[in-house]
Motif scaffolding. Structure first.
Motif: not given
Length: 177
Positions: A45-62, A139-148
């Motif tokens: 139902v939804q399209d998302n577009w993300s542009r990022s540069v080298k070394g960017v880490l996005r996450g860990m999202h849910f 309001a429903d988004e959560a995340s945890f550490c990428w290097n847990d």
């Protein structure tokens, strides 16, 4: 389209057909019937577009209460894409899968609802698109550490840039409590 199950239940690596010639290539990036035949029956139902540069880490999202299925593709560049099964009743709960997605390999990763998602940009720039099975709700988004340490995700490199939110993310256990 070639479909390869990953080590995580319901998570699929997809290889759409690409037709190359001297002009370049043609590829269907999405055809509902083909994905339905692959077992992906959620309405996207939804399209998302993300542009990022080298070394960017996005996450860990849910999303906590309205989990999103995601069909992830890279239009430009290369990323290391990671899915973590957060479905508490799943046989693969707490396990992760990482794959390289790029404009060159044209692979897509399907994460059914109930997975956390993140990626690390390996190229100078990356354009990542993903279709979702439910609408984003901040309001429903959560995340945890990428290097847990409990998950011990093996990233191909250390991130060079994190958002403030990702840098302050809680542990895997705390995020799912």
């Amino acid at each position: 389209m070639n479909i390869t199950p990953t080590c995580l239940a319901g998570c699929l690596l997809l290889q759409p057909n690409r037709f190359n010639d001297e002009r370049g290539f043609f590829q269907e990036s999405f055809r509902a019937a083909s994905y339905s035949n692959a077992g992906i029956t959620e309405a996207l139902v939804q399209d998302n577009w993300s542009r990022s540069v080298k070394g960017v880490l996005r996450g860990m999202h849910f999303q906590r209460n309205q989990p999103q299925g995601k069909l992830v593709s890279v239009l430009r560049g290369e990323i290391y894409d990671v899915a973590v099964d957060i479905r508490k009743n799943s046989a693969t709960f707490g396990q992760w899968q990482g794959v390289v997605l790029s404009e060159h390999n044209a692979q897509q990763l399907w994460l059914p609802p109930g997975f956390a998602h993140g990626f690390l940009v390996l190229s100078d720039v990356a354009d990542v698109i993903y279709k979702t099975s439910s609408y984003y709700n901040a309001a429903d988004e959560a995340s945890f550490c990428w290097n847990d340490p409990q998950l011990a995700i093996t990233w191909p490199a250390l991130p060079q840039l994190l958002s403030a939110k990702d840098a302050a993310a809680s542990s895997f256990t705390a995020a799912l409590a």
